[in-house]
Scaffold this active site. Structure first.
Site, mmCIF file in Angstrom:
data_model
loop_
_atom_site.group_PDB
_atom_site.id
_atom_site.type_symbol
_atom_site.label_atom_id
_atom_site.label_comp_id
_atom_site.label_asym_id
_atom_site.label_seq_id
_atom_site.Cartn_x
_atom_site.Cartn_y
_atom_site.Cartn_z
ATOM 1 N N GLU A 1 0.822 -1.206 0.000
ATOM 2 C CA GLU A 1 0.000 0.000 0.000
ATOM 3 C C GLU A 1 0.863 1.266 0.000
ATOM 4 O O GLU A 1 0.394 2.362 0.301
ATOM 5 C CB GLU A 1 -0.999 -0.058 1.162
ATOM 6 C CG GLU A 1 -2.116 -1.033 0.781
ATOM 7 C CD GLU A 1 -2.990 -1.544 1.926
ATOM 8 O OE1 GLU A 1 -4.204 -1.396 1.810
ATOM 9 O OE2 GLU A 1 -2.476 -2.089 2.897
ATOM 10 N N HIS B 1 -2.244 3.254 8.149
ATOM 11 C CA HIS B 1 -3.360 2.560 7.513
ATOM 12 C C HIS B 1 -3.693 1.347 8.370
ATOM 13 O O HIS B 1 -2.801 0.566 8.709
ATOM 14 C CB HIS B 1 -2.957 2.146 6.098
ATOM 15 C CG HIS B 1 -3.912 1.171 5.479
ATOM 16 N ND1 HIS B 1 -5.234 1.459 5.279
ATOM 17 C CD2 HIS B 1 -3.729 -0.092 5.041
ATOM 18 C CE1 HIS B 1 -5.829 0.407 4.742
ATOM 19 N NE2 HIS B 1 -4.933 -0.545 4.592
ATOM 20 N N HIS C 1 -6.868 -1.757 9.549
ATOM 21 C CA HIS C 1 -8.141 -2.442 9.286
ATOM 22 C C HIS C 1 -8.817 -2.589 10.648
ATOM 23 O O HIS C 1 -9.191 -3.687 11.048
ATOM 24 C CB HIS C 1 -7.918 -3.813 8.661
ATOM 25 C CG HIS C 1 -7.212 -3.778 7.330
ATOM 26 N ND1 HIS C 1 -6.890 -4.917 6.638
ATOM 27 C CD2 HIS C 1 -6.784 -2.746 6.564
ATOM 28 C CE1 HIS C 1 -6.277 -4.586 5.504
ATOM 29 N NE2 HIS C 1 -6.190 -3.262 5.439
ATOM 30 N N HIS D 1 -12.713 -2.173 3.125
ATOM 31 C CA HIS D 1 -11.284 -2.415 3.344
ATOM 32 C C HIS D 1 -10.804 -1.966 4.736
ATOM 33 O O HIS D 1 -10.429 -2.798 5.542
ATOM 34 C CB HIS D 1 -10.488 -1.719 2.229
ATOM 35 C CG HIS D 1 -9.035 -2.027 2.257
ATOM 36 N ND1 HIS D 1 -8.373 -2.650 1.225
ATOM 37 C CD2 HIS D 1 -8.093 -1.808 3.206
ATOM 38 C CE1 HIS D 1 -7.105 -2.808 1.544
ATOM 39 N NE2 HIS D 1 -6.907 -2.303 2.752
HETATM 40 ZN ZN ZN Z 1 -5.144 -2.416 3.825
#
Ligand code: ZN
Length: 217
Positions: free
Chosen positions: A74, A93, A95, A156
């Site tokens: 990413e 980032h 989840h 996501h």
């Molecule tokens: Zn991700």
């Protein structure tokens, strides 16, 4: 400006903190910090418990080329954010569970709590779905972040920004708390938002008031 060695160690420690705080599970999630015209980013498939500072890739923001191990898949998202937002020095980032619930339902987080509005902005938008690691997901997420310090990514997860690494962690924590409060308030008969203009003003005041103390060293 901090040096690369110091920054690699700060990114390593932040990876561990994300696992400890439950914001990241397994290898899903990544952290980066801007250093001049480069960024230090966690490697692809990082096992945060076993990572060493030496194993942190360094990516050139202009060319996208890197030194060290292969950076997170990413990385293009992190890089695009630094290119678009000069004031941003850290990107996380995740989840994280409650952010993922909103991302799965494609529900924007409205300004339901003062701290959410102050830190993140007058809403947290949901970026349109696109396959992970593609140019489309990068474009959609950068667009959803305009004027905001966080965005949800449809089906996501979430991305949080900071003028420092600490501020980006705070954004992740406030986003997760805000998403949880939103889900639960909806069950209690419906979340009631703050006026969007007032929420925007609060965010602007926060950005100015704390801009001194968050100034990158
Ligand atoms: Zn991700």
């Amino acid at each position: 400006m901090k040096d690369l060695g110091e920054t690699k160690e700060a990114v390593r420690r932040m990876g561990l903190r994300l696992v400890e705080t439950g914001l990241v599970v397994g290898t899903w999630g990544n952290v980066s910090v801007r250093v001049g015209d480069k960024m230090v980013v966690t490697p692809s498939g990082a096992d945060y418990g076993a990572l060493t500072a030496d194993a942190m890739p360094v990516v050139d923001l202009d060319s996208g080329e890197w030194t060290g191990p292969k950076p997170s898949s990413e990385r293009a998202l992190h890089r695009a954010i630094y290119l678009e937002r000069p004031e941003i020095h850290a990107v996380i980032h995740t989840h994280s569970p409650n952010a993922c619930t909103l991302a799965a339902a494609h529900r924007e987080l409205p300004p339901i709590l003062d701290d959410v509005a102050q830190l993140l902005g007058p809403s947290v938008r949901v970026a349109d779905y696109a396959l992970p690691g593609t140019k489309r997901i990068v474009r959609a997420t950068v667009k959803a972040l305009r004027g905001r310090m966080a965005a949800l990514m449809a089906n996501h997860g979430a991305v949080c920004l900071g003028r420092t690494l600490e501020e980006s962690l705070l954004c992740c924590q406030v986003l997760e708390k805000g998403c949880k409060a939103f889900i639960e308030a909806e069950f209690l008969g419906g979340a009631k938002g703050i006026n969007k203009f007032e929420a925007w003003v609060m965010h602007q005041v926060y950005l100015r008031k704390y801009s001194q103390q968050w100034e990158p060293k």
